[in-house]
Scaffold this motif. Structure first.
Motif, short mmCIF file in Angstrom:
data_model
loop_
_atom_site.label_atom_id
_atom_site.label_comp_id
_atom_site.label_asym_id
_atom_site.label_seq_id
_atom_site.Cartn_x
_atom_site.Cartn_y
_atom_site.Cartn_z
N PRO A 1 3.73 -3.92 -8.53
CA PRO A 1 2.75 -3.61 -9.58
C PRO A 1 3.32 -2.81 -10.74
CG PRO A 1 2.49 -2.14 -7.70
CD PRO A 1 3.52 -3.16 -7.30
N GLY A 2 4.53 -2.34 -10.66
CA GLY A 2 5.10 -1.56 -11.75
C GLY A 2 6.31 -0.77 -11.31
N LYS A 3 6.71 0.20 -12.12
CA LYS A 3 7.88 1.02 -11.80
C LYS A 3 7.58 1.90 -10.59
CE LYS A 3 11.11 4.39 -13.75
NZ LYS A 3 12.28 3.64 -13.27
N LEU A 4 8.52 1.93 -9.66
CA LEU A 4 8.32 2.66 -8.41
C LEU A 4 9.41 3.72 -8.27
CD1 LEU A 4 6.65 2.76 -5.75
CD2 LEU A 4 8.37 1.24 -4.76
N PHE A 5 8.98 4.95 -8.10
CA PHE A 5 9.94 6.03 -7.90
C PHE A 5 10.60 5.88 -6.52
CE2 PHE A 5 6.98 7.98 -10.98
CZ PHE A 5 7.90 8.28 -11.98
N LYS A 6 11.84 6.33 -6.43
CA LYS A 6 12.59 6.18 -5.19
C LYS A 6 11.88 6.84 -4.01
CE LYS A 6 17.16 6.95 -3.16
NZ LYS A 6 18.53 7.48 -3.39
N GLU A 7 11.32 8.01 -4.26
CA GLU A 7 10.62 8.73 -3.19
C GLU A 7 9.42 7.95 -2.68
OE1 GLU A 7 8.30 13.00 -2.45
OE2 GLU A 7 9.43 12.66 -4.31
N ASP A 8 8.67 7.37 -3.62
CA ASP A 8 7.50 6.57 -3.24
C ASP A 8 7.91 5.31 -2.49
OD1 ASP A 8 5.71 8.36 -4.36
OD2 ASP A 8 5.67 7.35 -6.30
N LYS A 9 8.99 4.69 -2.95
CA LYS A 9 9.49 3.48 -2.28
C LYS A 9 9.88 3.78 -0.85
CE LYS A 9 13.05 -0.10 -2.62
NZ LYS A 9 14.17 -0.65 -3.42
N ASN A 10 10.57 4.88 -0.64
CA ASN A 10 10.99 5.26 0.71
C ASN A 10 9.78 5.59 1.59
OD1 ASN A 10 13.70 4.94 0.12
ND2 ASN A 10 13.99 7.10 -0.46
N THR A 11 8.78 6.20 0.99
CA THR A 11 7.55 6.53 1.74
C THR A 11 6.88 5.27 2.26
OG1 THR A 11 7.15 8.55 0.46
CG2 THR A 11 5.25 7.57 1.57
N ILE A 12 6.77 4.26 1.38
CA ILE A 12 6.11 3.01 1.76
C ILE A 12 6.93 2.25 2.80
CG2 ILE A 12 5.40 0.75 0.93
CD1 ILE A 12 4.56 2.05 -1.69
N LEU A 13 8.23 2.12 2.56
CA LEU A 13 9.08 1.37 3.49
C LEU A 13 9.12 2.03 4.87
CD1 LEU A 13 12.05 0.27 1.20
CD2 LEU A 13 10.13 -1.12 2.03
N TYR B 1 -0.31 -7.66 6.01
CA TYR B 1 -0.39 -6.56 5.05
C TYR B 1 0.94 -5.82 4.98
CZ TYR B 1 -2.10 -2.55 2.45
OH TYR B 1 -2.27 -1.58 1.48
N ILE B 2 1.57 -5.61 6.15
CA ILE B 2 2.88 -4.97 6.18
C ILE B 2 3.88 -5.79 5.37
CG2 ILE B 2 4.84 -4.34 7.65
CD1 ILE B 2 2.79 -3.74 9.88
N ALA B 3 3.88 -7.10 5.59
CA ALA B 3 4.81 -7.98 4.89
C ALA B 3 4.55 -7.98 3.39
CB ALA B 3 4.70 -9.40 5.44
N LYS B 4 3.28 -7.99 3.00
CA LYS B 4 2.91 -8.01 1.59
C LYS B 4 3.38 -6.74 0.88
CE LYS B 4 -1.17 -8.08 -1.43
NZ LYS B 4 -2.67 -8.14 -1.47
N VAL B 5 3.15 -5.61 1.54
CA VAL B 5 3.54 -4.33 0.95
C VAL B 5 5.05 -4.22 0.85
CG1 VAL B 5 3.55 -1.84 1.34
CG2 VAL B 5 1.44 -3.13 1.67
N SER B 6 5.74 -4.62 1.92
CA SER B 6 7.20 -4.55 1.93
C SER B 6 7.78 -5.39 0.80
CB SER B 6 7.75 -5.02 3.28
OG SER B 6 7.32 -4.18 4.32
N THR B 7 7.23 -6.58 0.61
CA THR B 7 7.70 -7.46 -0.45
C THR B 7 7.45 -6.85 -1.83
OG1 THR B 7 7.30 -9.43 0.89
CG2 THR B 7 7.47 -9.76 -1.48
N ALA B 8 6.30 -6.23 -1.98
CA ALA B 8 5.92 -5.65 -3.27
C ALA B 8 6.87 -4.53 -3.70
CB ALA B 8 4.49 -5.12 -3.22
#
Length: 260
Positions: free
Chosen positions: A196-208, A181-188
């Motif tokens: 799944p779509g446009k990702l804001f920088k803040e959201d991307k950093n939160t997930i990573l 799941y970690i690998a799948k999310v990181s790849t996404a």
């Protein structure tokens, strides 16, 4: 019929290697279960050290150019019986975990299947070789591989009432689920084509950041329980799901009034 591991009462080492445990699984009602295949040729020189855990003896054959079997070492290791099992299966049946680890260094395929789709992990699970299962999982074998019955190693362990093996493989599965799941999310979030779509920088950093923290947790909690692993996965899902949902939701079309 519950499989029996190698015992001191075996008439010969070769009878262990050529046991018919897999045929017993195929047709439980067969009258000739356990019958050995017809023997041909001489005993494989790697067999005795593989069954007795003589890692040094195996290494000498593989690494000493002066050894009479050196040039044929890999061929001898991969030599198969009538159902497609090589010497690694003999080591699994005998529970020789150190032998498996040692032979893995020579580049053998630990996910190779027999003619009926059984892997080394299936074999160790059926014979109740818990330490060998642990060694194979440490070596990153495929715990989701299926045999001809569409069974994973965990299913085979359950069929033969190998309780400790079932519990360990359930744990390994929970750990793998979190890693995947970690690998799948990181790849996404790093691959725009798979996201799944446009990702804001803040959201991307939160997930990573969340993924990094969970990876670090995995590395430092090698003995974490199934419940703890599941909780960590759920925590990551709770962070990721709302962000992905927001990304996948199309922007609402402004009304004519707001435009005016």
């Amino acid at each position: 019929m519950e499989p029996e591991g190698p015992s001191e009462s075996e008439s010969s080492e070769k009878s262990i290697f050529f046991s018919q445990q897999e045929e017993e699984e195929e047709e439980e009602e067969e009258e000739e279960e356990g019958k050995e295949p017809e023997e041909t040729g001489t005993v494989n020189p790697l067999l005795q050290p593989a069954l007795t855990g003589d890692v040094e003896g195996l290494q000498k054959i593989f690494e000493d150019p002066e050894n009479p079997h050196h040039e044929q070492a890999m061929q001898l290791l991969l030599e198969e019986d009538i159902v497609g099992r090589n010497l690694l299966y003999a080591a699994c049946m005998a529970g020789q975990s150190d032998v498996i680890r040692a032979l893995a260094k020579y580049g053998v395929n630990l996910n190779e299947k027999t003619t009926r789709g059984y892997t080394l992990l299936h074999c160790a699970a059926a014979w109740g070789r818990l330490e060998t299962l642990k060694a194979l999982v440490e070596l990153d074998v495929d715990i989701e591989a299926l045999n001809f019955r569409e069974e994973r190693a965990r299913d085979v362990a359950a069929r033969y009432s190998q309780t400790e093996c079932v519990e360990f493989l359930d744990w390994a599965d929970a750990r793998l689920a979190l890693k995947k799941y970690i690998a799948k999310v990181s790849t996404a979030v790093t691959d725009t084509e798979k996201g799944p779509g446009k990702l804001f920088k803040e959201d991307k950093n939160t997930i990573l950041t969340a993924c990094r923290i969970k990876n670090e947790w995995l590395e430092t909690h090698l003995e974490a329980s199934i419940n703890e692993l599941s909780e960590q996965k759920q925590q990551l899902e709770d962070i990721v799901t709302p962000i992905f949902t927001k990304m996948a939701t199309p922007c609402q079309v402004k009304s004519a009034k707001s435009v005016a």
